[in-house]
Design a protein around this motif. Structure first.
Motif, short mmCIF file in Angstrom:
data_model
loop_
_atom_site.label_atom_id
_atom_site.label_comp_id
_atom_site.label_asym_id
_atom_site.label_seq_id
_atom_site.Cartn_x
_atom_site.Cartn_y
_atom_site.Cartn_z
N VAL A 64 0.83 -1.20 0.00
CA VAL A 64 0.00 0.00 0.00
C VAL A 64 0.87 1.26 0.00
O VAL A 64 0.54 2.26 -0.64
N GLY A 65 2.02 1.19 0.69
CA GLY A 65 2.95 2.32 0.71
C GLY A 65 3.48 2.65 -0.68
O GLY A 65 3.56 3.83 -1.05
N PHE A 66 3.83 1.62 -1.45
CA PHE A 66 4.29 1.84 -2.83
C PHE A 66 3.18 2.47 -3.67
O PHE A 66 3.43 3.38 -4.47
N ALA A 67 1.95 1.97 -3.50
CA ALA A 67 0.82 2.50 -4.26
C ALA A 67 0.57 3.97 -3.90
O ALA A 67 0.30 4.80 -4.78
N THR A 68 0.66 4.29 -2.62
CA THR A 68 0.45 5.68 -2.17
C THR A 68 1.53 6.60 -2.73
O THR A 68 1.24 7.72 -3.18
N PHE A 69 2.78 6.12 -2.68
CA PHE A 69 3.89 6.91 -3.21
C PHE A 69 3.69 7.19 -4.70
O PHE A 69 3.90 8.31 -5.17
N ALA A 70 3.26 6.15 -5.44
CA ALA A 70 3.03 6.31 -6.88
C ALA A 70 1.91 7.32 -7.14
O ALA A 70 2.00 8.14 -8.07
N LEU A 71 0.88 7.29 -6.32
CA LEU A 71 -0.24 8.21 -6.47
C LEU A 71 0.20 9.66 -6.23
O LEU A 71 -0.13 10.56 -7.01
N ILE A 72 0.97 9.86 -5.17
CA ILE A 72 1.45 11.21 -4.84
C ILE A 72 2.41 11.72 -5.91
O ILE A 72 2.35 12.87 -6.36
N TRP A 73 3.31 10.82 -6.36
CA TRP A 73 4.29 11.20 -7.38
C TRP A 73 3.60 11.59 -8.69
O TRP A 73 4.00 12.55 -9.35
N ASP A 74 2.57 10.83 -9.04
CA ASP A 74 1.83 11.12 -10.27
C ASP A 74 1.08 12.45 -10.16
O ASP A 74 0.90 13.16 -11.15
N TYR A 75 0.66 12.78 -8.95
CA TYR A 75 -0.03 14.05 -8.73
C TYR A 75 0.95 15.23 -8.87
O TYR A 75 0.62 16.25 -9.47
N LEU A 76 2.16 15.04 -8.31
CA LEU A 76 3.16 16.11 -8.36
C LEU A 76 3.81 16.23 -9.74
O LEU A 76 4.13 17.33 -10.19
N ARG A 77 4.01 15.09 -10.40
CA ARG A 77 4.63 15.06 -11.73
C ARG A 77 3.75 14.23 -12.65
O ARG A 77 3.98 13.02 -12.81
N PRO A 78 2.75 14.85 -13.25
CA PRO A 78 1.75 14.11 -14.06
C PRO A 78 2.37 13.29 -15.18
O PRO A 78 3.46 13.58 -15.67
N PHE A 79 1.62 12.25 -15.55
CA PHE A 79 2.00 11.36 -16.65
C PHE A 79 2.18 12.21 -17.93
O PHE A 79 1.43 13.16 -18.14
N PRO A 80 3.19 11.96 -18.75
CA PRO A 80 4.07 10.79 -18.82
C PRO A 80 5.37 10.91 -18.02
O PRO A 80 6.16 9.98 -17.99
N GLU A 81 5.57 12.07 -17.36
CA GLU A 81 6.81 12.23 -16.60
C GLU A 81 6.92 11.21 -15.45
O GLU A 81 8.00 10.78 -15.09
N SER A 82 5.78 10.81 -14.91
CA SER A 82 5.77 9.88 -13.77
C SER A 82 5.82 8.42 -14.21
O SER A 82 5.79 7.52 -13.35
N ARG A 83 5.85 8.17 -15.50
CA ARG A 83 5.77 6.79 -16.01
C ARG A 83 6.81 5.84 -15.40
O ARG A 83 6.43 4.74 -14.95
N PRO A 84 8.11 6.18 -15.34
CA PRO A 84 9.09 5.24 -14.76
C PRO A 84 8.78 4.89 -13.30
O PRO A 84 8.93 3.72 -12.89
N VAL A 85 8.35 5.89 -12.53
CA VAL A 85 8.03 5.65 -11.12
C VAL A 85 6.80 4.76 -10.99
O VAL A 85 6.77 3.84 -10.17
N LEU A 86 5.79 4.99 -11.83
CA LEU A 86 4.58 4.18 -11.80
C LEU A 86 4.88 2.72 -12.14
O LEU A 86 4.39 1.80 -11.48
N ILE A 87 5.72 2.52 -13.16
CA ILE A 87 6.08 1.15 -13.57
C ILE A 87 6.82 0.44 -12.45
O ILE A 87 6.55 -0.73 -12.13
N THR A 88 7.76 1.16 -11.83
CA THR A 88 8.55 0.58 -10.73
C THR A 88 7.66 0.22 -9.55
O THR A 88 7.76 -0.88 -8.99
N CYS A 89 6.78 1.13 -9.17
CA CYS A 89 5.91 0.90 -8.01
C CYS A 89 4.93 -0.24 -8.26
O CYS A 89 4.69 -1.07 -7.39
#
Length: 199
Positions: A64-89
């Motif tokens: 759940v922590g990884f999912a939350t981090f991915a959600l926050i990261w995507d909010y701060l740096r919208p897709f497609p910039e957040s793509r590598p972090v989303l894939i990793t998480c």
């Protein structure tokens, strides 16, 4: 527990009888599991250990922590910039951690619904450990209960199993007859205790 509730049985005069839907296999199993757990904890005064469940919850919390981090990261740096972090998480939280959880539940929890500690009376030796596990196949009436004992000092394990029809433990209205089921659990423990003394 799904499909179960507590109500008064006018015949027995008990105020906390368990009533379930007799056609719900999960409710049948859960009611019997709870009753078996109650016998060991209340009758013999064993203390329930939550370590196995706590470890499972810890693994789930990390996911759940990884999912939350991915959600926050995507909010701060919208897709497609957040793509590598989303894939990793997603890879770590879903595939890796779900694999770890599967291995853990299979080889560590082993289907135990109760881990009970029998404290050493002197307080010197390690606690003896009692395990309860069970299964009830869908559309089957045979309830299989396995009890195992691990000596705190020697780590030797003794186990016993009993298989009974659930019809022996529930009346026509779906009430659990604890007076019929409790002796089965007590007898199972007595079998293990007898084997332990003979060794």
């Amino acid at each position: 527990m799904m499909g179960a509730d507590k109500s008064k049985d006018s015949k027995s005069g008990k105020t906390e009888d368990v009533k379930i839907d007799k056609w719900d296999t999960s409710a049948l199993k859960n009611a019997l599991d709870d009753a078996a757990k109650k016998v060991l904890l209340d009758t013999y005064g064993y203390k329930e250990s939550h370590k196995l469940v706590d470890c499972r919850l810890f693994i789930c919390t990390i996911a759940v922590g990884f999912a939350t981090f991915a959600l926050i990261w995507d909010y701060l740096r919208p897709f497609p910039e957040s793509r590598p972090v989303l894939i990793t998480c997603v890879s770590l939280s879903y595939f890796v951690l779900m694999g770890v959880l599967t291995v853990y539940t299979t080889y560590c929890e082993k289907g135990f619904f109760l881990v009970a500690l029998e404290k050493d009376k002197t307080g010197v030796d390690p606690d003896n450990v009692w395990h309860l596990s069970s299964y009830l196949k869908k559309y089957d009436d045979i309830y299989h209960l396995t009890m195992s004992y691990m000596d705190g000092k020697t780590k030797k394990t003794t186990s016993a199993e009993v298989s009974k029809s659930v019809a022996q433990f529930f009346d026509e209205k779906g009430y659990l007859c604890t007076e019929n089921f409790s002796p089965v659990v007590v007898s199972l423990r007595s079998t293990i205790t007898k084997e332990k003394k003979e060794k």
